[in-house]
Design an enzyme around this catalytic site. Structure first.
Site, PDB file in Angstrom:
ATOM      1  N   ARG A  95       0.802  -1.236   0.000  1.00  0.00           N
ATOM      2  CA  ARG A  95       0.000   0.000   0.000  1.00  0.00           C
ATOM      3  C   ARG A  95       0.831   1.280   0.000  1.00  0.00           C
ATOM      4  O   ARG A  95       0.512   2.213  -0.749  1.00  0.00           O
ATOM      5  CB  ARG A  95      -1.019   0.008   1.151  1.00  0.00           C
ATOM      6  CG  ARG A  95      -2.247  -0.902   1.015  1.00  0.00           C
ATOM      7  CD  ARG A  95      -2.471  -1.479  -0.300  1.00  0.00           C
ATOM      8  NE  ARG A  95      -3.732  -2.165  -0.490  1.00  0.00           N
ATOM      9  CZ  ARG A  95      -3.902  -3.204  -1.309  1.00  0.00           C
ATOM     10  NH1 ARG A  95      -2.871  -3.692  -1.991  1.00  0.00           N
ATOM     11  NH2 ARG A  95      -5.077  -3.772  -1.467  1.00  0.00           N
ATOM     12  N   ASP A 124      -6.666  -1.142   4.482  1.00  0.00           N
ATOM     13  CA  ASP A 124      -6.027  -0.599   3.284  1.00  0.00           C
ATOM     14  C   ASP A 124      -6.321   0.885   3.078  1.00  0.00           C
ATOM     15  O   ASP A 124      -5.462   1.645   2.642  1.00  0.00           O
ATOM     16  CB  ASP A 124      -6.436  -1.412   2.053  1.00  0.00           C
ATOM     17  CG  ASP A 124      -5.798  -2.804   2.070  1.00  0.00           C
ATOM     18  OD1 ASP A 124      -4.690  -2.919   2.625  1.00  0.00           O
ATOM     19  OD2 ASP A 124      -6.403  -3.749   1.551  1.00  0.00           O
TER      20      ASP A 124
HETATM   21  N1  ARG Z   1      -6.106  -8.329   6.273  1.00  0.00           N
HETATM   22  C1  ARG Z   1      -5.002  -8.143   5.403  1.00  0.00           C
HETATM   23  C2  ARG Z   1      -4.395  -6.796   5.640  1.00  0.00           C
HETATM   24  O1  ARG Z   1      -5.031  -5.934   6.175  1.00  0.00           O
HETATM   25  C3  ARG Z   1      -5.369  -8.386   3.968  1.00  0.00           C
HETATM   26  C4  ARG Z   1      -6.249  -7.376   3.340  1.00  0.00           C
HETATM   27  C5  ARG Z   1      -6.682  -7.838   2.008  1.00  0.00           C
HETATM   28  N2  ARG Z   1      -7.185  -6.767   1.225  1.00  0.00           N
HETATM   29  C6  ARG Z   1      -8.077  -6.929   0.284  1.00  0.00           C
HETATM   30  N3  ARG Z   1      -8.415  -5.896  -0.392  1.00  0.00           N
HETATM   31  N4  ARG Z   1      -8.643  -8.097   0.046  1.00  0.00           N
HETATM   32  O2  ARG Z   1      -3.268  -6.576   5.302  1.00  0.00           O
END
Ligand code: ARG
Length: 397
Positions: A95, A124
């Protein structure tokens, strides 16, 4: 006067495709899309076409695999970065890189806004928002999916009205994010923490090999540089290991995770390379780092992983810990041997020119060089206060 511009992080999926039209209509903006290649195995030309067909001003496709490996995965390896001890942070590490390029493309094009397709419930959104704000406090951020409050049906209706192609295959009920360092899977049946994940969700970790085999990873200053004696780039090593290790079904993680926003969520990961590389790296550190440094580093590793997970990549705290981690890697050079077996692996050997392991000192056999007389004096002084404490207590009995 021309319209203001927005740079949108574009995956090519339904949400961000709808976001293109939505940004044009709701905000009256010219849209530029940015799609980065960090090894998620997608057809980039198709994505570019798709964006152009939706009327964007420009569609950037940028290969960032090398930068992702060198500037994000490498520091994570040095820090054995595992959130809550189990998640190698594949999504989290990507990210800040996406944020960096959103900012770069926005500056190059004189855009006033950047946009991303994160929902309002996850980590995210925090990572991208904080990344952008750290690098360009003046840029404004729009998060269409967080704002629009469409139900699934409304979103599809909107897509149909606006001639946005909807994937013909029945949309997978899972939300998947993928890059070189791992694959994150959430949603659908996985939201029931009692249900075993169905086999179909796994793509990188399928059992294809039954016969155990060995691999050797050579490190220089904390970084893998050879696989089975062959010198390769870290990118190649990661790609090779994802194949080799994944074919033993190794690298699955099923975890109830504490999100930054307070939610506990059930997350499945596939990260064959990451898991094996970090285990091997730790094994080498066990051999070369002096005890107090090794123990203190472990404490900081937990903090480091938290900061990365929380989206504080560009924060001075993360950078300060990074400087510590870098310093610790000066002698993390050597070789680690790993045995791969169906569904599991172990470190079975290690060697290093900087090894602090001394056979003469360690052996219980004849020829020991360790001075047991010194041990007696050492114990006396080490336990002096403990001894005095005990004595004083006994006087009052
Ligand atoms: N829970 C994990 C994290 O926060 C994975 C997130 C997955 N993101 C997604 N857009 N499917 O790093």
């Amino acid at each position: 006067m021309g319209k203001d511009k927005v740079v949108l992080a574009y995956s090519g999926g339904l949400d961000t495709s709808v976001a293109i039209k939505w940004l044009m209509q709701k905000y009256s903006l010219d849209v530029i899309t940015l799609t980065v290649d960090i090894g998620q195995g997608i057809n980039l030309e198709e994505i570019k076409k798709k964006a152009e067909n939706l009327g964007v001003e420009k569609a950037y496709i940028i290969d960032l695999k090398e930068e992702f490996v060198n500037d994000y995965i490498t520091p994570a390896i040095k820090s054995n970065a595992m959130y809550e001890g189990v998640y190698p942070l594949a999504t989290a590490l990507s990210r800040p890189l996406i944020a960096k390029y959103l900012v770069k493309v926005a500056k190059e094009n004189g855009a006033k806004y950047v946009a991303h397709g994160c929902t309002g419930k996850g980590n995210d959104q925090v990572r991208i928002d904080l990344g952008v704000k750290a690098l360009a406090p003046d840029l404004e951020i729009i998060a269409p999916v967080r704002e629009w409050n469409f139900s699934r049906e409304e979103e599809i209706d909107y897509a149909i009205e606006n001639n946005i192609p909807i994937p013909v295959s029945r949309k997978s009920p899972f939300s998947i994010d993928e890059n070189l360092w791992g694959r994150s899977i959430e949603g659908g049946i996985l939201e029931d923490p009692w249900q075993e994940p169905p086999e179909e969700i796994y793509q990188w970790t399928k059992l294809k090999k039954e016969e155990p085999s060995y691999i050797e990873i050579t490190f220089e200053e904390g970084i893998p540089v050879e696989l089975n004696g062959e010198r390769k780039s870290l990118l190649q090593i990661i790609e090779n290991l994802n194949e080799i290790v994944g074919s033993y079904g190794i690298g699955r993680i099923d975890h109830i995770e504490n999100r930054l926003v307070g939610i506990k969520s059930r997350e499945i990961y596939e990260a064959p390379s990451a898991i094996v590389i970090i285990k091997a790296h730790e094994a080498l550190e066990d051999m070369v780092l002096p005890r107090e440094l090794a123990h203190f580093k472990k404490m900081l590793e937990g903090k480091y992983a938290e900061l990365v997970y929380y989206g504080l990549w560009f924060d001075p705290f993360r950078e300060a810990i990074q400087a510590f981690m870098d310093k610790t890697q000066e002698r993390v050079t050597g070789k680690v041997k790993i045995k791969l077996m169906p569904w599991s692996f172990s470190v079975v050997g290690r060697m290093s020119p900087y090894s602090l392991y001394d056979h003469g000192l360690a052996t219980y056999d004849k020829g020991s060089t360790f001075s047991t007389e010194s041990a007696v004096g050492f114990i006396k002084l080490f336990g002096l206060q403990n001894y005095l404490y005990a004595l004083r207590g006994n006087q009052n009995d």
